[in-house]
Design an enzyme around this catalytic site. Structure first.
Site, short mmCIF file in Angstrom:
data_model
loop_
_atom_site.label_atom_id
_atom_site.label_comp_id
_atom_site.label_asym_id
_atom_site.label_seq_id
_atom_site.Cartn_x
_atom_site.Cartn_y
_atom_site.Cartn_z
CB THR A 133 -0.17 5.12 -11.36
OG1 THR A 133 0.67 4.44 -10.42
CG2 THR A 133 -1.01 4.07 -12.07
CG ASP A 134 5.06 4.37 -9.96
OD1 ASP A 134 3.92 4.06 -9.55
OD2 ASP A 134 6.02 4.58 -9.19
CD GLU A 135 0.50 0.99 -7.81
OE1 GLU A 135 -0.28 0.05 -8.00
OE2 GLU A 135 0.65 1.56 -6.71
CE1 TYR B 19 -5.26 3.27 -9.16
CE2 TYR B 19 -3.05 2.40 -8.83
CZ TYR B 19 -3.89 3.46 -9.09
OH TYR B 19 -3.37 4.72 -9.29
CE LYS C 150 -4.77 5.84 -13.08
NZ LYS C 150 -5.65 7.05 -13.08
N PRO D 186 0.28 -1.43 10.67
CG PRO D 186 -1.72 -1.59 9.45
CD PRO D 186 -0.95 -0.68 10.35
P1 NAD Z 1 -8.19 9.89 -4.40
O1 NAD Z 1 -8.74 8.52 -4.19
O2 NAD Z 1 -7.71 10.67 -3.23
O3 NAD Z 1 -9.27 10.80 -5.14
C1 NAD Z 1 -10.03 10.34 -6.21
C2 NAD Z 1 -11.11 11.37 -6.51
O4 NAD Z 1 -11.85 10.94 -7.65
C3 NAD Z 1 -12.14 11.54 -5.36
O5 NAD Z 1 -12.41 12.90 -5.16
C4 NAD Z 1 -13.38 10.81 -5.88
O6 NAD Z 1 -14.59 11.35 -5.37
C5 NAD Z 1 -13.25 11.06 -7.38
N1 NAD Z 1 -13.94 10.04 -8.18
C6 NAD Z 1 -13.89 8.69 -8.03
N2 NAD Z 1 -14.68 8.09 -8.93
C7 NAD Z 1 -15.24 9.09 -9.69
C8 NAD Z 1 -16.14 9.10 -10.79
N3 NAD Z 1 -16.63 7.97 -11.30
N4 NAD Z 1 -16.47 10.29 -11.33
C9 NAD Z 1 -16.00 11.45 -10.81
N5 NAD Z 1 -15.16 11.50 -9.75
C10 NAD Z 1 -14.77 10.32 -9.20
O7 NAD Z 1 -7.03 9.71 -5.48
P2 NAD Z 1 -5.61 10.43 -5.58
O8 NAD Z 1 -4.64 9.72 -4.74
O9 NAD Z 1 -5.80 11.89 -5.43
O10 NAD Z 1 -5.25 10.09 -7.10
C11 NAD Z 1 -5.72 10.93 -8.15
C12 NAD Z 1 -5.26 10.35 -9.49
O11 NAD Z 1 -3.84 10.27 -9.52
C13 NAD Z 1 -5.76 8.94 -9.76
O12 NAD Z 1 -6.08 8.84 -11.13
C14 NAD Z 1 -4.57 8.04 -9.42
O13 NAD Z 1 -4.61 6.86 -10.18
C15 NAD Z 1 -3.43 8.95 -9.82
N6 NAD Z 1 -2.15 8.72 -9.10
C16 NAD Z 1 -2.15 8.71 -7.73
C17 NAD Z 1 -0.92 8.56 -7.06
C18 NAD Z 1 -0.84 8.56 -5.54
O14 NAD Z 1 0.23 8.32 -5.00
N7 NAD Z 1 -1.92 8.83 -4.82
C19 NAD Z 1 0.27 8.44 -7.80
C20 NAD Z 1 0.19 8.44 -9.20
C21 NAD Z 1 -1.02 8.61 -9.84
O1 DAU Z 2 2.96 4.36 -7.21
C1 DAU Z 2 1.84 5.16 -7.38
C2 DAU Z 2 0.69 4.58 -6.62
O2 DAU Z 2 0.98 4.82 -5.23
C3 DAU Z 2 -0.67 5.21 -6.98
O3 DAU Z 2 -0.96 4.88 -8.31
C4 DAU Z 2 -1.77 4.69 -6.06
O4 DAU Z 2 -2.98 5.37 -6.34
C5 DAU Z 2 -1.37 4.97 -4.62
O5 DAU Z 2 -2.33 4.41 -3.76
C6 DAU Z 2 0.00 4.37 -4.33
O6 DAU Z 2 -0.05 2.92 -4.35
P1 DAU Z 2 0.72 2.02 -3.27
O7 DAU Z 2 0.05 0.72 -3.20
O8 DAU Z 2 2.19 2.04 -3.49
O9 DAU Z 2 0.43 2.93 -1.94
P2 DAU Z 2 0.01 2.53 -0.47
O10 DAU Z 2 0.08 3.78 0.35
O11 DAU Z 2 -1.26 1.75 -0.43
O12 DAU Z 2 1.18 1.55 -0.02
C7 DAU Z 2 2.54 1.99 -0.02
C8 DAU Z 2 3.39 0.81 0.40
O13 DAU Z 2 3.10 0.50 1.78
C9 DAU Z 2 3.09 -0.48 -0.36
O14 DAU Z 2 4.31 -1.20 -0.52
C10 DAU Z 2 2.15 -1.26 0.56
C11 DAU Z 2 2.61 -0.83 1.93
N1 DAU Z 2 1.56 -0.79 2.97
C12 DAU Z 2 0.42 -0.07 2.70
C13 DAU Z 2 -0.59 0.00 3.62
C14 DAU Z 2 -1.86 0.77 3.31
C15 DAU Z 2 1.75 -1.41 4.20
O15 DAU Z 2 2.81 -2.03 4.45
N2 DAU Z 2 0.74 -1.34 5.11
C16 DAU Z 2 -0.43 -0.67 4.87
O16 DAU Z 2 -1.32 -0.68 5.77
#
Ligand code: NAD
Ligand code: DAU
Length: 341
Positions: free
Chosen positions: A126-128, A151, A155, A206
């Protein structure tokens, strides 16, 4: 026929990736290894469940015996590790599962892959890991790692474990770092699906702090094509950033969602900020564009409208994933902030 082990394939991005890969490559076979946490949903893969090129294996990536067993059972060529605890707010409430899955789990996968002689290992990051930006600039692959949430730190640790394995053992690892994904099948704890679901239910949205935090949004299908390009052509030991070049403030995005859903701005509630809230993310994905010929193809306007439409058409899916466990988390996270706890 090549065989890819996808971990975390029942989650948001993993399930989109599996459907994308099976459609894109008629020669590929996919084994989906997932623990089915609150975020994992087999229903996300209903459309491919009957395919003879798809197999589901329940399991935990931090369980070495189980991972060894799956690698032995199938002739796995490559591993794509999506499995993770992925929600920043949950990591602030309790970091324990983040350390176990994101760090310990990644090392277990690396060790098992090395023992099995797996040819390729893609760590989906992730970019985080880069921390937070000011008003200008963008993260490149050379930006120093400076994670701010539990988190993000977990990562980052996983990225470094892959790096160390490449350096020490000539491990065939590659890391991808992507910005905020959106699209179908995203669990309604993340901003976009949460706000769509709440708005549809006439519930408050929120917004943390002043809503001026900025995220760089990428449609999940563009992330999938990026990971697939890395799987095929990525250089071992390299890092590839992916982003959508679609920066938007949270409050701007919230207003746009309300407009698309025809709901009033009176639903917006400014609530206490996320502790340690990163101000701005922006990704420079020139490296992936130049080296892999990859480009984001879905505009934010088009992608957001499609996503809203998907949630309108799939209200039952949202209902089903909002289980008792999710309701408990929602109360803990938002009850007091919304003045209802
Ligand atoms: P998600 O939370 O929707 O899904 C995570 C999946 O992993 C679920 O199916 C869960 O059951 C499985 N899992 C969790 N713990 C496990 C374990 N110990 N063993 C096997 N399976 C397990 O997550 P997502 O948003 O689809 O993200 C997927 C990946 O991409 C993550 O590694 C996250 O860090 C990365 N990522 C997410 C975003 C985003 O915006 N969502 C952006 C950049 C990178
Ligand atoms: O940047 C990549 C990341 O993006 C991934 O690595 C993470 O897995 C994914 O969850 C996401 O992280 P963020 O924290 O950026 O996503 P989230 O949707 O939780 O929040 C997006 C923005 O919105 C952030 O600035 C927090 C804000 N937010 C989020 C929630 C859930 C709110 O203002 N209110 C909310 O209720």
């Amino acid at each position: 026929m090549s065989c890819v082990l996808v971990t975390g394939g029942c989650g948001f991005i993993g399930s989109n990736f599996i459907r994308w890969l099976l459609e894109d490559d008629p020669e590929v076979r996919v084994v989906n290894f997932d623990k089915l946490t609150y975020a994992g949903n087999l229903e996300n893969l209903a459309s491919v469940a009957e395919s003879d090129r798809y197999e589901f294996c329940p399991g935990d990536i931090s369980d070495r015996e189980r991972v060894d067993g799956v690698l032995k059972q199938f002739d796995i060529d490559a591993i794509v590790n999506f499995a993770a605890e992925s929600h920043v707010d949950r990591s602030i409430l309790d970091s324990t599962p983040f350390i176990q899955t994101n760090i310990v789990g990644t090392q277990v996968l690396i060790d098992a892959a090395r023992a099995a002689g797996t040819n390729r290992f893609v760590q989906v990051s992730t970019d985080e890991v880069y921390g937070s930006l000011g008003a200008t600039g963008a993260f490149t692959e050379e930006t120093p790692l400076a994670p701010n949430s539990p988190y993000a730190a977990s990562k980052t640790a996983a990225d470094l474990l892959v790096r160390a394995a490449v350096h020490t053992h000539d491990f065939p690892g590659i890391v991808t770092r992507c910005s905020n994904n959106y699209g179908p099948y995203q669990f309604p704890e993340k901003l976009i699906p949460l706000f769509i679901s709440n708005a549809l239910d006439h519930q408050p949205l929120p917004v943390y702090g002043d809503g001026e935090n900025v995220r760089d949004w990428i449609h999940v299908s563009d992330h999938c094509s990026g990971v697939a390009a890395v799987l095929r052509e990525g250089v071992m030991g390299d890092v590839y950033n992916f982003g959508g070049r679609a920066e938007m403030s949270n409050i701007g995005l919230t207003r746009r969602l309300l407009e698309l859903l025809d709901r009033p701005e009176s639903l917006i509630r400014f609530v206490p900020d996320r502790p340690g809230h990163d101000q701005r993310y922006a990704i420079d994905c020139t490296h992936a564009e130049d080296e892999l010929g990859w480009k984001p193809t879905v505009s934010f306007d088009e992608g957001l409208a499609d996503t809203v439409e998907w949630y309108l058409q799939n209200a039952n899916w949202v209902e089903r994933v909002r289980s008792g466990a999710y309701r408990e988390y929602y109360e803990q996270q938002y009850g007091e902030r919304l003045g209802e706890g």
